[in-house]
Motif scaffolding. Structure first.
Motif, PDB file in Angstrom:
ATOM      1  N   ALA A  23       0.835  -1.211   0.000  1.00  0.00           N
ATOM      2  CA  ALA A  23       0.000   0.000   0.000  1.00  0.00           C
ATOM      3  C   ALA A  23       0.867   1.257   0.000  1.00  0.00           C
ATOM      4  O   ALA A  23       0.592   2.208  -0.744  1.00  0.00           O
ATOM      5  N   MET A  24       1.910   1.262   0.803  1.00  0.00           N
ATOM      6  CA  MET A  24       2.773   2.445   0.863  1.00  0.00           C
ATOM      7  C   MET A  24       3.533   2.621  -0.452  1.00  0.00           C
ATOM      8  O   MET A  24       3.746   3.747  -0.898  1.00  0.00           O
ATOM      9  N   ARG A  25       3.945   1.518  -1.072  1.00  0.00           N
ATOM     10  CA  ARG A  25       4.637   1.614  -2.359  1.00  0.00           C
ATOM     11  C   ARG A  25       3.719   2.221  -3.419  1.00  0.00           C
ATOM     12  O   ARG A  25       4.150   3.024  -4.242  1.00  0.00           O
ATOM     13  N   GLU A  26       2.451   1.856  -3.384  1.00  0.00           N
ATOM     14  CA  GLU A  26       1.506   2.392  -4.353  1.00  0.00           C
ATOM     15  C   GLU A  26       1.189   3.859  -4.081  1.00  0.00           C
ATOM     16  O   GLU A  26       0.892   4.607  -4.999  1.00  0.00           O
ATOM     17  N   LEU A  27       1.239   4.268  -2.834  1.00  0.00           N
ATOM     18  CA  LEU A  27       0.958   5.665  -2.513  1.00  0.00           C
ATOM     19  C   LEU A  27       2.115   6.577  -2.896  1.00  0.00           C
ATOM     20  O   LEU A  27       1.918   7.753  -3.150  1.00  0.00           O
ATOM     21  N   ARG A  28       3.317   6.027  -2.902  1.00  0.00           N
ATOM     22  CA  ARG A  28       4.473   6.822  -3.304  1.00  0.00           C
ATOM     23  C   ARG A  28       4.480   6.937  -4.812  1.00  0.00           C
ATOM     24  O   ARG A  28       4.595   5.947  -5.523  1.00  0.00           O
ATOM     25  N   LEU A  59       0.989  -4.595 -13.285  1.00  0.00           N
ATOM     26  CA  LEU A  59       0.492  -5.964 -13.353  1.00  0.00           C
ATOM     27  C   LEU A  59       1.586  -6.980 -13.037  1.00  0.00           C
ATOM     28  O   LEU A  59       1.306  -8.066 -12.531  1.00  0.00           O
ATOM     29  N   ALA A  60       2.843  -6.616 -13.325  1.00  0.00           N
ATOM     30  CA  ALA A  60       3.949  -7.535 -13.090  1.00  0.00           C
ATOM     31  C   ALA A  60       4.638  -7.275 -11.757  1.00  0.00           C
ATOM     32  O   ALA A  60       5.682  -7.859 -11.476  1.00  0.00           O
ATOM     33  N   ALA A  61       4.076  -6.414 -10.919  1.00  0.00           N
ATOM     34  CA  ALA A  61       4.719  -6.044  -9.656  1.00  0.00           C
ATOM     35  C   ALA A  61       4.873  -7.268  -8.755  1.00  0.00           C
ATOM     36  O   ALA A  61       4.027  -8.149  -8.712  1.00  0.00           O
ATOM     37  N   ASP A  62       5.985  -7.297  -8.039  1.00  0.00           N
ATOM     38  CA  ASP A  62       6.239  -8.385  -7.098  1.00  0.00           C
ATOM     39  C   ASP A  62       6.599  -7.762  -5.763  1.00  0.00           C
ATOM     40  O   ASP A  62       7.600  -7.058  -5.692  1.00  0.00           O
ATOM     41  N   PRO A  63       5.878  -7.902  -4.727  1.00  0.00           N
ATOM     42  CA  PRO A  63       4.670  -8.708  -4.553  1.00  0.00           C
ATOM     43  C   PRO A  63       3.496  -8.070  -5.282  1.00  0.00           C
ATOM     44  O   PRO A  63       3.460  -6.869  -5.481  1.00  0.00           O
ATOM     45  N   PRO A  64       2.534  -8.902  -5.686  1.00  0.00           N
ATOM     46  CA  PRO A  64       1.416  -8.394  -6.478  1.00  0.00           C
ATOM     47  C   PRO A  64       0.547  -7.413  -5.682  1.00  0.00           C
ATOM     48  O   PRO A  64       0.390  -7.551  -4.478  1.00  0.00           O
TER      49      PRO A  64
END
Length: 168
Positions: A23-28, A59-64
């Motif tokens: 979640a934090m990675r997506e917010l950054r 879509l290819a992000a790890d972890p998904p």
């Protein structure tokens, strides 16, 4: 968002969980500060192409990002629909002759503006040169005139002492 809103009062251990990290990675948001060196109107990557690349990375992000494949597929379908609409609008904008005319007008306006800026810079340089020449002339005149102290009378014979009123 639900994960972040449900965070505990002491978040240090919670921030280490996999969901919180995702979640934090997506917010950054990584902001691209690069500036194009191409002139306006030249062919560059279309917005749809840039967003398609970003979608593939997500879509290819790890972890998904999505735990359930159904949510991942729904998000992918939504993104593909938006990208399709964007491509259609980009193609219609590039196909219309009005846009080409607008680009020519924009280029002419840019050329005119560039010329005006150059003229202003030349005028400023000329003004600065004139100011420097005037300053040099003033300095040269000051060197030629001999300096002398002004004649003043420093006598105070006619002046009486005035006491301060201490009883006021």
């Amino acid at each position: 968002n639900d994960l972040i809103e449900a965070s505990p009062a002491e978040p240090s251990a919670w921030l280490q969980t996999g969901e919180a990290v995702i979640a934090m990675r997506e917010l950054r948001v990584k902001i691209d500060f690069s500036v194009s060196t191409d002139l306006p109107g030249k062919k560059e990557d279309a917005l749809a192409e840039k967003l398609t690349k970003e979608l593939a990375e997500k879509l290819a992000a790890d972890p998904p990002i999505w735990k359930e494949s159904s949510k991942k597929e729904a998000a992918k379908a939504d993104a593909q629909e938006i990208l399709g609409e964007l491509r259609v609008s980009e193609e219609s904008a590039s196909a219309s002759p009005e846009v080409a005319d607008d680009a020519a007008v924009d280029n002419a306006a840019l050329d005119l503006e560039t010329e005006q800026v150059q003229e202003q810079e030349q005028e400023q340089e000329q003004e600065q040169e004139q100011e420097q020449e005037e300053e040099m002339e003033i300095e040269q005149e000051a060197e030629r005139i001999p300096e002398a102290a002004a004649d003043h009378k420093y006598r105070r014979d006619d002046e009486r002492a005035k006491p301060w009123p201490l009883l006021a």
